[in-house]
Design an enzyme around this catalytic site. Structure first.
Site, short mmCIF file in Angstrom:
data_model
loop_
_atom_site.label_atom_id
_atom_site.label_comp_id
_atom_site.label_asym_id
_atom_site.label_seq_id
_atom_site.Cartn_x
_atom_site.Cartn_y
_atom_site.Cartn_z
N ASP A 170 -17.71 -21.81 22.31
CA ASP A 170 -17.22 -23.18 22.39
C ASP A 170 -16.19 -23.32 23.52
O ASP A 170 -15.07 -22.85 23.40
CB ASP A 170 -16.58 -23.57 21.06
CG ASP A 170 -16.15 -25.02 21.02
OD1 ASP A 170 -16.52 -25.78 21.93
OD2 ASP A 170 -15.45 -25.40 20.06
N ASP A 389 -19.04 -29.30 28.16
CA ASP A 389 -18.74 -28.70 26.86
C ASP A 389 -19.97 -27.98 26.34
O ASP A 389 -21.06 -28.55 26.26
CB ASP A 389 -18.32 -29.80 25.89
CG ASP A 389 -17.93 -29.25 24.52
OD1 ASP A 389 -17.41 -28.13 24.46
OD2 ASP A 389 -18.17 -29.94 23.52
#
Length: 514
Positions: A170, A389
């Site tokens: 992440d 992201d």
């Protein structure tokens, strides 16, 4: 009449879960003379150079090494769980994909709250490393989804003896954490939960340690009565139902290097030992934070492996792993189609976790769309802007940009493909039953410094077979919200985070072959 620029969408299907391997409870004994191990994905070198934390600034120092010679990067295994697990759970591809979109919404809400400074998470501090070794770390990345989510998983070996865990990768958060014994409230996990008592290298960060200030305490924090011995509690939230609570700790990570048969043990990596964990992480062991903050895995290892890391995300439906590399990747740096765009500053300190880029426009069918330049700006309150992201599945564009993009595709699509009305969440959608090779308008992002990111059709259209429906895999966010380049659009691109030169690199590659 100008010919519309199109790309072909051949056989694209959505898969959201697959079986993946997690090592059992047994670990491997470090052996100075061993160059290999029966554990999947790891080989032990003739020595293990420890790396110690240099203080609360997150800097690391190599122990026992007087002079450091150039050696390969650190590479980790990364995968994306494929369709088998979704099928086993009785979920259709359509249900799984729409579920991913729903989970994206919760994640985006959390990002907006963090930018607005409306909660915990982390202190926004960055560090400059004392030294940068040329040695690079490498790990496998698997295409995977936690019961329908769109995350990618990284193989890591934690503790002494080292045990294998698969963690969600992440770039939109900083804290590294694993579910820990005792698990007071934990989600379902494949493989054993991390047991601190079974690791010789585990030790708690105390509440008096300056590093304890880098995490938010629980809502009702415990008093720090004995600063040198009481543990440091933390609370870290991701979405409306996703959070982890536990104790901050230091632990050893054993990682592969790019040199054949080489690995390295890195000591004293800050890790969250989560005893209460809820939300969207089912199946994984925890999360590997790769954000810009001091606690992220990338920041903590920067002093050892340099200011760069890169990853290559395999197809969502692939069962083949690819790699995430910490340090320079010579093959990527020599790629003839490697492009760069500068990272953009954020206006809010709370947003220092995120990797911002400066969009200038969007091209559909080779034509730049009429979107106000102010749509891409970051507001003084930290709202707006565009981030890249790895933890968000789809790509999202702030209104009214999304409506302009959606309308452009509707106007430019071949009328031979009937529009599907009232399809949930995604729009536009088309009936392409029986069509093997679908032609769609080209889609590109234009950055303020002139860089252009051209995407293949399978990175922005998803084909939901066997329904015979194909949808644009892009959605909108509120007018003042940030835009997000998600992992679906990043498939089969080698993406480089070059923090030394403050830029993002991207090059098309078949990630299963990296």
């Amino acid at each position: 009449m100008t010919r519309l620029a199109v790309r072909s969408l051949v056989v694209l299907f959505l898969a959201v879960a697959s079986p993946f391997l997690v090592a059992g409870g047994g670990g491997a004994k470090l052996n100075a003379s061993s160059s290999s191990s029966p554990l999947y994905g790891i080989e032990f070198p003739p020595f293990n150079a420890g790396v110690a934390d240099g203080g609360c600034d997150g800097k690391l120092m190599v122990q026992g090494v007087e002079e450091v010679s150039r050696s390969p990067s650190l590479k980790l295994h990364m995968t994306h769980r494929s369709a088998a697990e979704a099928a086993a759970a009785g979920r259709t591809r359509k249900e799984s994909f729409l579920d991913s979109a729903g989970k994206d919404v919760a994640r985006i809400h959390t990002m907006l709250r963090r930018v607005a400074g409306a909660g915990g998470g982390r202190a926004a501090t960055n560090s400059t490393p004392r030294r940068a070794l040329a040695e690079r770390i490498v790990a496998t990345v698997e295409s995977g989804v936690a019961v329908g989510s769109g995350e990618y998983l990284v193989d890591l070996y934690v503790g002494t003896p080292p045990r294998r865990f698969q963690m969600i990768m992440d770039t939109g958060s900083d804290l590294n954490w694993l579910q820990c014994v005792p698990c007071l409230d934990c989600f379902e996990q494949r493989g054993p939960v991390f047991d601190p008592a079974a690791s010789l290298s585990y030790r708690n960060v105390t509440c008096g340690d300056p590093r304890c200030g880098l995490v938010a305490p629980p809502t009702a924090p415990r008093a720090c009565r004995r600063p040198q011995s009481d543990p440091c509690p933390y609370y870290y939230w991701y979405g409306d139902q996703s959070n982890t609570t536990g104790d901050l700790a230091l632990e050893a990570f054993t990682v592969n290097l790019t040199a054949p048969g080489a690995s390295r043990r890195v000591d004293d990596v800050v890790l969250g030992c989560g005893h209460s964990n809820r939300g969207l992480f089912h199946g994984a062991a925890g999360l590997l934070g790769l954000g810009r903050g001091a606690l992220s895995f990338a920041s903590q290892l920067r002093a050892v492996y340099g200011h760069a890391f890169s990853y290559c995300l395999v197809d969502h439906g692939s069962s083949v792993g690819s790699k995430i590399v910490f340090g320079d990747d010579d093959a990527l740096l020599g790629h003839p189609r490697l492009n760069y765009t500068a990272f953009a500053p954020s206006a809010a300190a709370a947003a220092d976790t995120f990797y911002y880029v400066q969009l200038k426009g969007v091209l559909v069918g080779g034509e730049k769309l009429n979107i106000s330049p102010s749509t891409w700006d970051v507001g003084k309150d930290g709202s707006g802007g565009t981030i890249i992201d790895s933890g968000t599945t789809l790509s999202y564009f702030a209104e009214p940009a999304y409506e302009v993009i959606r309308r452009a595709f509707v106007e430019r699509m071949d009328k031979a493909y009937p529009l599907v009305a009232d399809f949930p969440v995604l729009s536009p959608c088309y009936n392409v039953s029986g069509v093997e090779r679908v032609e769609v308008p080209e889609f590109s992002l234009l950055f303020a410094d002139g860089a252009v990111w051209d995407f293949p059709a399978e990175n922005y259209f998803v084909r939901l077979d066997p329904d015979g429906i194909m949808c644009l895999a892009v959605l909108g966010t509120p007018r003042s919200a940030m835009s997000i380049i998600g992992n679906f659009q990043q498939q089969n691109f080698h993406v480089l985070y070059d923090l030394q030169n403050n830029r993002l690199g991207f090059a098309p590659r078949r990630c299963a072959e990296v």
